[in-house]
Write a protein that holds these residues in place. Structure first.
Motif, PDB file in Angstrom:
ATOM      1  N   SER A  37     -38.664 -53.981  10.243  1.00 61.33           N
ATOM      2  CA  SER A  37     -37.893 -52.782   9.916  1.00 61.33           C
ATOM      3  C   SER A  37     -36.495 -52.891  10.522  1.00 61.33           C
ATOM      4  CB  SER A  37     -38.598 -51.531  10.449  1.00 61.33           C
ATOM      5  OG  SER A  37     -38.581 -51.546  11.857  1.00 61.33           O
ATOM      6  N   TYR A  38     -35.617 -51.996  10.089  1.00 59.09           N
ATOM      7  CA  TYR A  38     -34.217 -52.040  10.516  1.00 59.09           C
ATOM      8  C   TYR A  38     -34.086 -51.790  12.019  1.00 59.09           C
ATOM      9  CZ  TYR A  38     -29.348 -50.618  10.953  1.00 59.09           C
ATOM     10  OH  TYR A  38     -28.048 -50.493  11.355  1.00 59.09           O
ATOM     11  N   GLU A  39     -34.749 -50.765  12.548  1.00 56.70           N
ATOM     12  CA  GLU A  39     -34.635 -50.449  13.975  1.00 56.70           C
ATOM     13  C   GLU A  39     -35.214 -51.562  14.837  1.00 56.70           C
ATOM     14  OE1 GLU A  39     -36.261 -48.050  12.028  1.00 56.70           O
ATOM     15  OE2 GLU A  39     -34.666 -46.559  11.843  1.00 56.70           O
ATOM     16  N   GLU A  40     -36.346 -52.102  14.411  1.00 58.63           N
ATOM     17  CA  GLU A  40     -36.975 -53.187  15.158  1.00 58.63           C
ATOM     18  C   GLU A  40     -36.091 -54.436  15.155  1.00 58.63           C
ATOM     19  OE1 GLU A  40     -41.362 -55.314  15.353  1.00 58.63           O
ATOM     20  OE2 GLU A  40     -40.867 -53.977  13.698  1.00 58.63           O
ATOM     21  N   THR A  41     -35.413 -54.675  14.049  1.00 56.11           N
ATOM     22  CA  THR A  41     -34.505 -55.808  13.950  1.00 56.11           C
ATOM     23  C   THR A  41     -33.335 -55.659  14.910  1.00 56.11           C
ATOM     24  OG1 THR A  41     -35.075 -56.130  11.638  1.00 56.11           O
ATOM     25  CG2 THR A  41     -33.028 -57.086  12.375  1.00 56.11           C
ATOM     26  N   LEU A  42     -32.784 -54.461  15.001  1.00 57.24           N
ATOM     27  CA  LEU A  42     -31.668 -54.232  15.910  1.00 57.24           C
ATOM     28  C   LEU A  42     -32.077 -54.459  17.361  1.00 57.24           C
ATOM     29  CD1 LEU A  42     -29.931 -51.092  14.408  1.00 57.24           C
ATOM     30  CD2 LEU A  42     -29.376 -53.494  14.078  1.00 57.24           C
ATOM     31  N   MET A  43     -33.268 -53.989  17.728  1.00 56.38           N
ATOM     32  CA  MET A  43     -33.729 -54.202  19.104  1.00 56.38           C
ATOM     33  C   MET A  43     -33.931 -55.681  19.400  1.00 56.38           C
ATOM     34  SD  MET A  43     -36.315 -51.094  20.012  1.00 56.38           S
ATOM     35  CE  MET A  43     -37.499 -51.503  18.758  1.00 56.38           C
ATOM     36  N   TYR A  61     -25.965 -54.884  10.411  1.00 56.58           N
ATOM     37  CA  TYR A  61     -25.251 -53.604  10.447  1.00 56.58           C
ATOM     38  C   TYR A  61     -24.496 -53.364   9.136  1.00 56.58           C
ATOM     39  CZ  TYR A  61     -25.677 -52.206  15.364  1.00 56.58           C
ATOM     40  OH  TYR A  61     -26.131 -51.769  16.562  1.00 56.58           O
ATOM     41  N   SER A  62     -23.828 -54.404   8.650  1.00 56.04           N
ATOM     42  CA  SER A  62     -23.045 -54.291   7.430  1.00 56.04           C
ATOM     43  C   SER A  62     -23.935 -54.012   6.215  1.00 56.04           C
ATOM     44  CB  SER A  62     -22.242 -55.564   7.209  1.00 56.04           C
ATOM     45  OG  SER A  62     -21.525 -55.512   6.018  1.00 56.04           O
ATOM     46  N   ALA A  63     -25.072 -54.692   6.150  1.00 60.63           N
ATOM     47  CA  ALA A  63     -25.990 -54.466   5.038  1.00 60.63           C
ATOM     48  C   ALA A  63     -26.537 -53.040   5.060  1.00 60.63           C
ATOM     49  CB  ALA A  63     -27.141 -55.466   5.091  1.00 60.63           C
ATOM     50  N   ALA A  64     -26.851 -52.523   6.238  1.00 63.36           N
ATOM     51  CA  ALA A  64     -27.364 -51.156   6.344  1.00 63.36           C
ATOM     52  C   ALA A  64     -26.284 -50.137   5.994  1.00 63.36           C
ATOM     53  CB  ALA A  64     -27.897 -50.905   7.740  1.00 63.36           C
ATOM     54  N   ALA A  65     -25.037 -50.411   6.400  1.00 60.34           N
ATOM     55  CA  ALA A  65     -23.944 -49.502   6.067  1.00 60.34           C
ATOM     56  C   ALA A  65     -23.691 -49.496   4.564  1.00 60.34           C
ATOM     57  CB  ALA A  65     -22.681 -49.910   6.814  1.00 60.34           C
ATOM     58  N   ASN A  66     -23.773 -50.669   3.920  1.00 57.07           N
ATOM     59  CA  ASN A  66     -23.613 -50.725   2.474  1.00 57.07           C
ATOM     60  C   ASN A  66     -24.741 -49.981   1.769  1.00 57.07           C
ATOM     61  OD1 ASN A  66     -21.297 -52.199   2.605  1.00 57.07           O
ATOM     62  ND2 ASN A  66     -22.285 -54.163   2.241  1.00 57.07           N
ATOM     63  N   SER A  78     -35.471 -48.525   5.741  1.00 53.40           N
ATOM     64  CA  SER A  78     -35.195 -49.844   5.178  1.00 53.40           C
ATOM     65  C   SER A  78     -35.813 -50.943   6.040  1.00 53.40           C
ATOM     66  CB  SER A  78     -33.686 -50.067   5.052  1.00 53.40           C
ATOM     67  OG  SER A  78     -33.072 -49.984   6.302  1.00 53.40           O
ATOM     68  N   PHE A  79     -36.107 -52.052   5.400  1.00 54.23           N
ATOM     69  CA  PHE A  79     -36.617 -53.227   6.099  1.00 54.23           C
ATOM     70  C   PHE A  79     -36.013 -54.479   5.471  1.00 54.23           C
ATOM     71  CE2 PHE A  79     -39.341 -52.962   2.485  1.00 54.23           C
ATOM     72  CZ  PHE A  79     -39.780 -54.248   2.227  1.00 54.23           C
ATOM     73  N   ILE A  80     -36.084 -55.569   6.185  1.00 55.71           N
ATOM     74  CA  ILE A  80     -35.508 -56.828   5.717  1.00 55.71           C
ATOM     75  C   ILE A  80     -36.560 -57.554   4.903  1.00 55.71           C
ATOM     76  CG2 ILE A  80     -34.564 -59.043   6.428  1.00 55.71           C
ATOM     77  CD1 ILE A  80     -33.422 -57.627   8.844  1.00 55.71           C
ATOM     78  N   SER A 120     -39.885 -46.484   1.433  1.00 51.63           N
ATOM     79  CA  SER A 120     -40.457 -45.340   0.729  1.00 51.63           C
ATOM     80  C   SER A 120     -40.470 -45.573  -0.784  1.00 51.63           C
ATOM     81  CB  SER A 120     -39.665 -44.079   1.057  1.00 51.63           C
ATOM     82  OG  SER A 120     -38.318 -44.234   0.649  1.00 51.63           O
ATOM     83  N   LYS A 121     -39.433 -46.191  -1.320  1.00 52.22           N
ATOM     84  CA  LYS A 121     -39.402 -46.480  -2.759  1.00 52.22           C
ATOM     85  C   LYS A 121     -40.465 -47.513  -3.105  1.00 52.22           C
ATOM     86  CE  LYS A 121     -35.366 -44.404  -3.608  1.00 52.22           C
ATOM     87  NZ  LYS A 121     -35.065 -43.428  -4.549  1.00 52.22           N
ATOM     88  N   LEU A 122     -40.671 -48.479  -2.231  1.00 50.64           N
ATOM     89  CA  LEU A 122     -41.639 -49.535  -2.483  1.00 50.64           C
ATOM     90  C   LEU A 122     -43.053 -48.970  -2.507  1.00 50.64           C
ATOM     91  CD1 LEU A 122     -41.856 -52.638  -2.808  1.00 50.64           C
ATOM     92  CD2 LEU A 122     -42.271 -52.745  -0.373  1.00 50.64           C
TER      93      LEU A 122
END
Length: 129
Positions: A37-43, A61-66, A78-80, A120-122
């Motif tokens: 997941s996004y938060e886990e990736t940042l940590m 960060y850039s991908a999440a901002a986009n 979101s997740f990678i 959630s969409k998935l």
């Protein structure tokens, strides 16, 4: 690049010619964050001691901002889904040595691709099947 696929929305971001980073050093970091997941990736990226983790952190960060700005996706959901590292060109320089000789320096570069998807969409699309 933003794609609307049948399984939901995804955001694809590509960083080309990342200097001073070989493919093997970048893959060591990318393998740890693929599918998380996004938060886990940042940590994970903030706590990793490798030099390759900082450019990858900026790319995430850039991908999440986009994704949040252009598509309206929430960063928390979101997740990678995909993360790849490919070889790029080799920057060649010459270093002066003794007696007028020169020594070649080869610096490898790489291309990094990260794809973010919305959880959630998935899960909503899978429940319809």
């Amino acid at each position: 690049m933003i794609k609307n696929s049948s399984s939901g929305k995804e955001v694809k971001i590509l960083a080309q010619h990342i200097c001073n980073m070989s493919v093997f050093k970048a893959r060591r970091v990318i393998d740890q964050i693929r599918g998380r997941s996004y938060e886990e990736t940042l940590m994970i990226l903030e706590l990793m001691p490798y030099r390759a983790s900082y450019p990858i952190l900026k790319l995430v960060y850039s991908a999440a901002a986009n994704a949040s700005h252009n598509m309206g996706l929430s960063e928390a959901d979101s997740f990678i889904s995909e993360a790849t590292v490919n070889r790029s060109t080799v920057v060649k320089k010459l270093r002066p040595r003794a007696r007028g000789r020169s020594y070649p320096i080869k610096r490898p570069t790489c291309h990094i691709t990260i794809v973010l998807k919305d959880k959630s969409k998935l899960f909503l699309d899978e429940s319809k099947i």
